[in-house]
Motif scaffolding. Structure first.
Motif, PDB file in Angstrom:
ATOM      1  N   THR A 294      32.718  47.562  49.683  1.00  0.00           N
ATOM      2  CA  THR A 294      31.353  47.828  49.277  1.00  0.00           C
ATOM      3  C   THR A 294      31.269  48.040  47.747  1.00  0.00           C
ATOM      4  OG1 THR A 294      30.564  48.327  51.419  1.00  0.00           O
ATOM      5  CG2 THR A 294      29.056  49.001  49.730  1.00  0.00           C
ATOM      6  N   VAL A 295      30.483  47.101  46.931  1.00  0.00           N
ATOM      7  CA  VAL A 295      30.246  47.918  45.627  1.00  0.00           C
ATOM      8  C   VAL A 295      28.944  48.479  45.713  1.00  0.00           C
ATOM      9  CG1 VAL A 295      29.930  46.796  43.393  1.00  0.00           C
ATOM     10  CG2 VAL A 295      31.595  45.483  44.804  1.00  0.00           C
ATOM     11  N   PRO A 296      28.842  49.724  45.228  1.00  0.00           N
ATOM     12  CA  PRO A 296      27.807  50.448  45.220  1.00  0.00           C
ATOM     13  C   PRO A 296      26.572  49.732  44.334  1.00  0.00           C
ATOM     14  CG  PRO A 296      29.511  51.929  44.483  1.00  0.00           C
ATOM     15  CD  PRO A 296      30.032  50.405  44.936  1.00  0.00           C
ATOM     16  N   TRP A 297      25.415  50.035  44.546  1.00  0.00           N
ATOM     17  CA  TRP A 297      24.390  49.695  43.595  1.00  0.00           C
ATOM     18  C   TRP A 297      24.714  50.112  42.200  1.00  0.00           C
ATOM     19  CZ3 TRP A 297      22.750  45.163  45.019  1.00  0.00           C
ATOM     20  CH2 TRP A 297      22.450  44.940  46.123  1.00  0.00           C
ATOM     21  N   SER A 298      25.081  51.568  41.938  1.00  0.00           N
ATOM     22  CA  SER A 298      25.239  52.040  40.946  1.00  0.00           C
ATOM     23  C   SER A 298      26.418  51.497  40.075  1.00  0.00           C
ATOM     24  CB  SER A 298      25.395  53.659  40.973  1.00  0.00           C
ATOM     25  OG  SER A 298      26.697  53.774  41.919  1.00  0.00           O
ATOM     26  N   ALA A 299      27.260  50.777  40.675  1.00  0.00           N
ATOM     27  CA  ALA A 299      28.569  50.189  40.033  1.00  0.00           C
ATOM     28  C   ALA A 299      28.177  48.830  39.528  1.00  0.00           C
ATOM     29  CB  ALA A 299      29.770  50.097  40.750  1.00  0.00           C
TER      30      ALA A 299
ATOM     31  N   LEU B 121      33.713  33.556  54.406  1.00  0.00           N
ATOM     32  CA  LEU B 121      33.494  34.749  53.507  1.00  0.00           C
ATOM     33  C   LEU B 121      32.047  35.157  53.999  1.00  0.00           C
ATOM     34  CD1 LEU B 121      33.827  36.453  50.806  1.00  0.00           C
ATOM     35  CD2 LEU B 121      32.623  34.553  49.906  1.00  0.00           C
ATOM     36  N   ARG B 122      31.949  36.475  53.867  1.00  0.00           N
ATOM     37  CA  ARG B 122      30.513  37.105  54.155  1.00  0.00           C
ATOM     38  C   ARG B 122      30.178  38.113  53.300  1.00  0.00           C
ATOM     39  NH1 ARG B 122      32.168  39.545  59.503  1.00  0.00           N
ATOM     40  NH2 ARG B 122      34.118  39.235  58.600  1.00  0.00           N
ATOM     41  N   VAL B 123      28.859  38.047  52.625  1.00  0.00           N
ATOM     42  CA  VAL B 123      28.300  38.866  51.631  1.00  0.00           C
ATOM     43  C   VAL B 123      27.010  39.591  52.387  1.00  0.00           C
ATOM     44  CG1 VAL B 123      27.312  39.166  49.521  1.00  0.00           C
ATOM     45  CG2 VAL B 123      28.934  37.144  49.827  1.00  0.00           C
ATOM     46  N   ARG B 124      27.111  40.913  52.266  1.00  0.00           N
ATOM     47  CA  ARG B 124      25.826  41.684  52.869  1.00  0.00           C
ATOM     48  C   ARG B 124      25.412  42.646  52.007  1.00  0.00           C
ATOM     49  NH1 ARG B 124      24.231  43.785  57.345  1.00  0.00           N
ATOM     50  NH2 ARG B 124      24.018  46.191  57.420  1.00  0.00           N
ATOM     51  N   ALA B 125      24.027  42.736  51.879  1.00  0.00           N
ATOM     52  CA  ALA B 125      23.263  43.422  50.989  1.00  0.00           C
ATOM     53  C   ALA B 125      22.544  44.400  51.907  1.00  0.00           C
ATOM     54  CB  ALA B 125      22.177  42.738  50.101  1.00  0.00           C
ATOM     55  N   ASP B 126      22.624  45.584  51.823  1.00  0.00           N
ATOM     56  CA  ASP B 126      22.191  46.826  52.215  1.00  0.00           C
ATOM     57  C   ASP B 126      21.811  48.020  51.370  1.00  0.00           C
ATOM     58  OD1 ASP B 126      24.383  48.143  51.930  1.00  0.00           O
ATOM     59  OD2 ASP B 126      24.992  47.772  54.041  1.00  0.00           O
ATOM     60  N   ALA B 127      21.370  48.948  51.931  1.00  0.00           N
ATOM     61  CA  ALA B 127      20.905  50.180  50.915  1.00  0.00           C
ATOM     62  C   ALA B 127      21.830  50.624  50.139  1.00  0.00           C
ATOM     63  CB  ALA B 127      20.143  51.195  51.827  1.00  0.00           C
TER      64      ALA B 127
ATOM     65  N   GLY C 140      20.336  45.572  57.223  1.00  0.00           N
ATOM     66  CA  GLY C 140      20.779  44.809  56.026  1.00  0.00           C
ATOM     67  C   GLY C 140      20.899  43.103  56.179  1.00  0.00           C
ATOM     68  N   LYS C 141      21.119  42.445  55.030  1.00  0.00           N
ATOM     69  CA  LYS C 141      21.157  41.240  55.403  1.00  0.00           C
ATOM     70  C   LYS C 141      22.582  40.605  55.082  1.00  0.00           C
ATOM     71  CE  LYS C 141      18.993  36.966  54.263  1.00  0.00           C
ATOM     72  NZ  LYS C 141      17.657  36.183  54.011  1.00  0.00           N
ATOM     73  N   THR C 142      23.242  39.990  56.078  1.00  0.00           N
ATOM     74  CA  THR C 142      24.525  39.333  55.803  1.00  0.00           C
ATOM     75  C   THR C 142      24.104  37.809  55.729  1.00  0.00           C
ATOM     76  OG1 THR C 142      25.355  41.069  57.313  1.00  0.00           O
ATOM     77  CG2 THR C 142      26.668  39.142  56.999  1.00  0.00           C
ATOM     78  N   LEU C 143      25.036  37.175  54.515  1.00  0.00           N
ATOM     79  CA  LEU C 143      25.171  35.773  54.354  1.00  0.00           C
ATOM     80  C   LEU C 143      26.641  35.368  54.621  1.00  0.00           C
ATOM     81  CD1 LEU C 143      23.193  35.604  51.116  1.00  0.00           C
ATOM     82  CD2 LEU C 143      22.324  35.156  53.283  1.00  0.00           C
ATOM     83  N   ARG C 144      26.794  34.135  55.422  1.00  0.00           N
ATOM     84  CA  ARG C 144      27.916  33.690  55.476  1.00  0.00           C
ATOM     85  C   ARG C 144      28.315  32.561  54.641  1.00  0.00           C
ATOM     86  NH1 ARG C 144      26.707  36.501  59.557  1.00  0.00           N
ATOM     87  NH2 ARG C 144      27.753  37.273  61.160  1.00  0.00           N
ATOM     88  N   LEU C 145      29.354  32.400  53.656  1.00  0.00           N
ATOM     89  CA  LEU C 145      29.482  31.543  52.880  1.00  0.00           C
ATOM     90  C   LEU C 145      30.755  30.618  53.256  1.00  0.00           C
ATOM     91  CD1 LEU C 145      29.030  33.436  49.301  1.00  0.00           C
ATOM     92  CD2 LEU C 145      27.202  32.504  50.983  1.00  0.00           C
ATOM     93  N   ARG C 146      30.434  29.412  53.952  1.00  0.00           N
ATOM     94  CA  ARG C 146      31.329  28.342  54.139  1.00  0.00           C
ATOM     95  C   ARG C 146      31.756  27.795  52.981  1.00  0.00           C
ATOM     96  NH1 ARG C 146      32.282  28.493  59.319  1.00  0.00           N
ATOM     97  NH2 ARG C 146      30.655  29.118  60.808  1.00  0.00           N
ATOM     98  N   LEU C 147      33.044  27.463  53.107  1.00  0.00           N
ATOM     99  CA  LEU C 147      33.669  26.409  52.033  1.00  0.00           C
ATOM    100  C   LEU C 147      32.937  25.094  52.113  1.00  0.00           C
ATOM    101  CD1 LEU C 147      37.311  26.834  52.479  1.00  0.00           C
ATOM    102  CD2 LEU C 147      35.905  27.687  50.576  1.00  0.00           C
TER     103      LEU C 147
END
Length: 180
Positions: free
Chosen positions: A94-99, A74-80, A7-14
């Motif tokens: 996790t918000v599934p891709w189907s949602a 804050l961290r946002v991760r996209a994976d399968a 997966g890929k994780t992004l860290r979103l700083r203020l």
């Protein structure tokens, strides 16, 4: 990129301009603590102390939540499995891709529109609250989704969209209005 799990994780700083908000919340919490001590020691100690304590709960929650953004971004991760959002002081959801019905980016926002509720993130969290403001202009039927604001978070919309495109199913609509 997390190579172990794919997966890929992004860290979103203020953003620097926004960091004063959590600092101000912490200062307010300290001032509140001092005031509670003063009220409890005063002539109306019992009633005043109880009232001050009750009023201080939201202040304490705000201070802890704000401080969390300074200590652990804050961290946002996209994976399968989908898009996982981890608030600094809240378990990851996790918000599934189907949602997810679509994802769009403008120079100011990355909007993730949901077909159903987006998980158990608090309704007051910035990502959900900002989406509710934009839902009408986005033409949302459900009013559910997430909004990552570039004015608040140090976020490159293209980087988040690339991570989403990499792991999202083929039918998911991803539009990038930042390059138009």
């Amino acid at each position: 990129m997390d190579t172990v799990t794919g997966g890929k994780t992004l860290r979103l700083r203020l953003r620097r301009q926004v960091e004063w908000v959590p600092v101000a919340a912490l200062v307010l919490a300290v001032v509140w603590g001092i005031a509670v001590g003063t009220v409890v020691d005063g002539p109306n100690g019992t009633a005043g102390g109880i009232a001050m304590s009750v009023v201080g709960v939201p202040i304490a929650v705000l201070a802890v939540s704000g401080a969390g953004h300074l200590v652990r971004p804050l961290r946002v991760r996209a994976d399968a499995e989908g898009l996982t959002v981890r608030l600094p002081t809240w378990p990851g959801r996790t918000v599934p891709w189907s949602a997810i019905s679509r994802v769009s980016a403008s120079p100011r926002y990355v909007v993730v529109e949901g077909r159903a509720p987006v998980g158990k993130l608090p309704r007051t969290c910035r990502l959900r609250a900002a989406y509710r403001r934009l839902a009408a202009s986005e033409g949302s039927d459900t009013g559910e989704g997430l909004c990552f604001e570039t004015q608040v978070f140090d976020l490159d919309p293209a980087e988040l969209l690339d991570a989403i495109r990499q792991y999202a199913p083929v039918g998911l609509t991803v539009t990038d209005e930042t390059r138009q």
